[in-house]
Design an enzyme around this catalytic site. Structure first.
Site, short mmCIF file in Angstrom:
data_model
loop_
_atom_site.label_atom_id
_atom_site.label_comp_id
_atom_site.label_asym_id
_atom_site.label_seq_id
_atom_site.Cartn_x
_atom_site.Cartn_y
_atom_site.Cartn_z
N ASP A 46 0.83 -1.20 0.00
CA ASP A 46 0.00 0.00 0.00
C ASP A 46 0.87 1.26 0.00
O ASP A 46 2.07 1.21 0.33
CB ASP A 46 -0.89 -0.03 1.26
CG ASP A 46 -2.19 0.74 1.10
OD1 ASP A 46 -2.30 1.54 0.16
OD2 ASP A 46 -3.10 0.53 1.93
N ASP A 65 -10.89 1.96 -2.65
CA ASP A 65 -11.39 1.71 -1.29
C ASP A 65 -12.91 1.75 -1.26
O ASP A 65 -13.52 1.36 -0.27
CB ASP A 65 -10.82 2.76 -0.33
CG ASP A 65 -9.41 2.42 0.12
OD1 ASP A 65 -8.99 1.26 -0.08
OD2 ASP A 65 -8.73 3.30 0.67
C1 GLA Z 1 -5.67 1.86 2.33
C2 GLA Z 1 -6.10 0.65 1.54
C3 GLA Z 1 -7.15 -0.11 2.30
C4 GLA Z 1 -6.58 -0.52 3.65
C5 GLA Z 1 -6.11 0.69 4.40
C6 GLA Z 1 -5.38 0.31 5.66
O1 GLA Z 1 -6.69 2.80 2.41
O2 GLA Z 1 -6.56 1.02 0.28
O3 GLA Z 1 -7.57 -1.24 1.59
O4 GLA Z 1 -5.53 -1.43 3.45
O5 GLA Z 1 -5.24 1.49 3.64
O6 GLA Z 1 -4.93 1.38 6.38
#
Ligand code: GLA
Length: 705
Positions: free
Chosen positions: A458, A526
């Site tokens: 990420d 997300d």
């Molecule tokens: C990002 C990712 C999510 C999750 C969060 C965790 O937003 O896109 O899927 O992993 O971080 O903090």
């Protein structure tokens, strides 16, 4: 020109290079001034006809006009007034390049044109590569300072990978992707203004806001028909593409890494190589363009295209930062019961990371949550028959972390500026070799010690105050950070052949052909609301194949939008990509768990078509959206259709399936009905959508004769 079946030819007498792909021809002429000029890109033409093509002529020819022949990479010199893809400055303040063409090389499908400046120690190689059975032409540039140690540095203000030119069309329309966090990949089709239009990211990541992909047509192309020219840049940092429609009706575009205002120093002997900028022409409309891209991504980009993407369970929406061994194991057991094949432990497992305020950078399991480390959970997950995955965000650090306290200098920062925090975090400067080494070592150890099969990598912020104290050439971090991320991923994959990586940047903030060359799929957004996802997935599918599009079925009401939708609808939308589960399964009823298990099993039946077949978008967002997937041998078919809302008195009409063979017959194995291909291609199939909002269907068809 010698008669040969090679896709690439060069005729030195005419200075003419011809690249051939199954459906297109690309022609370059090395002009009398030594500069490679664009002649033609489009539908296949006969070689002799091509050789006879007249040099370009501007209808507005005068002493105020630019050269009529567009450049393959425009330098800042001569009568050129459009956006220059090559912008350099020498120690004496002179800009640009005046080329001498010093030769070419052909090796298989690759053509290399060599240029040197007549006066200054600068050499460029323009590289073109045609891939077998693909209409994609890959292009990049290598720029070298050829001077000795006593010659001064050369400043590079812009080094694009390629400039592209369209044949003259009656009008021009630009198709591109825009968006933001939670709303990535929104497709736009806009009439191209007579102006310079800049698509760019200045964030150090590909960005949620724009993607380095575009398509151009004359305004009349449809999903099934019409000429489309489309390009995509393989780069995951800042980028810029300038599309220039000039007043006399010509359209060119030039693009590459970096954004406006950056400059890099080329020391004597140094070479700067750009990322690949790929382009393709198709006469078959936007659908054919997407399918050609998908084939290219599968055949020429992804590291492991033929392996089924597993059904993932990811715990983020279920548990947030509140993770521990017992809670995760409970979710893993439930997920395994539904048919999940991979369990990913998301954020919150390490250091003091009980919220997004602390712990980022300290990649050791938190003892209060995982008293014996992660290995016991990994072993249990494996025992349940699933692969074990772990969320990491290696490029980032919270100020409140042991890593930051030990190495405050490792972050991207300008010492005289206040560092902007985003999500309470700063960005580590991977361009520093010691930071890259630390990241590789940390991840390698995590994978080794915990038997990790999958990393969700990420990146939840972008570059600001882009300083690099003590560095002579601080702007290099914009390039070198991204390259270091690539290197760490590549090394991890090489050392751990079983390891798979999922690209993520707060959802779809870093999805491009560069990151997909070392990852298996990308977390699309997300936003897991199925209605919003229809639009996001429609945009994503323009360039990227379904196997790279990670989709989760999550809880209802949706955590982002608050919308309540049926489980079946959520599954059918997620079935359009690499399906996963992301809800809090401990709150799902027995009935929901049974239904989910059946829907996962059904997805696995169509997975080979969705993930490895050909995709035909039948109708875009609005009303009924439908996608048709076809197996590589054209025997198996699946149609997914979604209708979020219904209006009184409006029935959803039958849906025509134009990609079927009208002379064949097709069996619906679930209903036992057989249809004529002629009827299905013309009149269509009844989607049997249930009444009411959030209706969806999944229809399978098998060719039977
Ligand atoms: C990002 C990712 C999510 C999750 C969060 C965790 O937003 O896109 O899927 O992993 O971080 O903090």
């Amino acid at each position: 020109m010698p008669a040969t079946s090679s896709p690439v030819r060069f005729d030195p007498a005419r200075g003419l290079a011809v690249l051939r792909t199954p459906n297109s021809v690309y022609v370059i002429r090395v002009g009398s001034d030594g500069s490679p000029r664009h002649v033609y890109w489009g539908a296949a033409l006969d070689t002799d006809d091509l050789a006879a093509l007249p040099a370009a002529h501007s209808p507005a020819d005068s002493s105020f006009e630019a050269d009529a022949d567009p450049d393959e990479l425009a330098p800042q010199s001569g009568a050129r007034f459009g956006p220059a893809g090559l912008q350099v400055r020498y120690a004496d303040g002179t800009r640009g390049a005046q080329w001498t063409f010093t030769g070419h090389d052909i090796e298989g499908g690759k053509l290399l044109l060599r240029l040197t400046d007549r006066r200054y120690p600068l050499a460029a190689e323009l590289v073109y590569r045609v891939r077998p059975d693909s209409d994609v032409i890959e292009r990049w540039v290598e720029l070298t300072h050829t001077g000795g140690d006593d010659s001064g540095p050369i400043t590079v203000d812009r080094l694009d990978s390629a400039s592209w030119t369209l044949p003259t069309l009656p009008d021009y329309r630009l198709t591109h992707l825009v968006g933001g966090w939670n709303s990535e990949f929104q497709l736009r089709r806009d009439r191209l203004p007579v102006a310079e239009t800049v698509l760019t990211s200045r964030r150090g990541l590909t960005s949620h806001h724009a993607n380095p992909w575009l398509a151009l047509d004359d305004g009349t192309a449809t999903e099934e028909r019409g000429e489309v020219w489309t390009t995509a840049l393989a780069w995951s940092g800042s980028w810029r593409v300038t599309v220039h429609r000039d007043p006399v009706g010509r359209t060119t575009w030039t693009g590459g890494f970096g954004h406006d205002g950056l400059s890099w120093t080329l020391a004597p002997g140094e070479t700067l190589r750009t990322p690949v900028f790929a382009g393709l022409y198709t006469p078959g409309g936007f659908g054919a363009a997407s399918r050609a891209w998908h084939t290219y991504v599968r055949g020429g980009v992804l590291p492991d295209p033929d392996r089924d993407r597993p059904v993932v369970y990811n715990s983020w929406e279920a548990t947030g930062f509140d993770v521990d061994h017992d809670g995760q194991l409970r979710l893993a057991e439930l997920a395994a019961g539904l048919g999940a094949e991979l369990f990913v432990l998301d954020d919150g497992w390490f250091g003091a990371r009980t919220s997004d305020r602390a712990g980022l950078g300290d990649w050791t399991p938190r003892p209060s949550a995982f008293p014996d480390g992660l290995r016991p959970l990994a072993d249990e997950v494996h025992r349940l028959g699933m692969a074990f995955g772990l969320w990491v965000e290696p490029e980032m650090v919270n100020r409140d972390s042991d890593l930051y306290r030990a190495h405050p200098d490792w972050v991207v920062h300008a010492p005289s500026r206040e560092a902007t925090e985003q999500r309470n975090q700063l960005m580590l400067n991977f361009a520093r070799p010691e930071v890259e080494a630390w990241a590789h070592h940390t991840l390698d150890r995590l994978v080794r010690e915990n038997d990790v099969d999958w990393l969700k990598w990420d990146a939840n912020r972008v570059v600001t105050e882009a300083g690099w104290p003590g560095q002579r050439d601080p702007d290099r971090l914009w390039i070198d950070h991204t390259r270091a991320v690539y290197r760490v991923m590549d090394r991890l994959r090489a050392d751990h052949p079983r390891l798979r990586i999922e690209a993520c940047a707060g959802g779809g903030g870093r999805v491009d052909l560069g990151i997909l060359a070392r990852t298996d799929q990308a977390w699309t957004s997300d936003n897991t609301d199925p209605v919003d996802r229809i639009t996001i997935q429609h945009g994503f599918s323009q360039l990227f194949p379904a196997q790279t599009m990670a989709t989760w079925v999550t809880d209802s009401p949706n955590v982002t939008t608050g919308r309540t939708t049926p489980l079946r609808f959520r599954f059918h939308v997620a079935a359009a990509g690499a399906l996963g589960l992301g809800g809090d399964l401990t709150h799902w009823s027995e009935e929901e768990l049974d239904q989910a298990a059946a829907l996962v099993a059904r997805y696995k039946e169509i997975r080979p078509l969705v993930q490895r077949g050909h995709q035909h978008r039948l109708s875009g967002p609005g009303g009924v959206t439908a996608v048709h997937y076809i197996s590589e041998d054209s025997t198996e078919h699946a149609v997914l259709a979604w209708r979020p809302t219904t209006r009184f008195g409006h029935h959803s009409p039958a849906l025509a399936l134009p990609a079927l063979d009208p002379t064949a017959r097709y069996l619906d194995p679930d209903e036992g009905t057989t249809y004529s291909g002629a009827v299905l291609t013309r009149l269509g199939i009844d989607l049997a959508l249930p009444d009411g909002d959030y209706a969806s269907s999944l229809i399978r068809l098998r060719r039977v004769g």
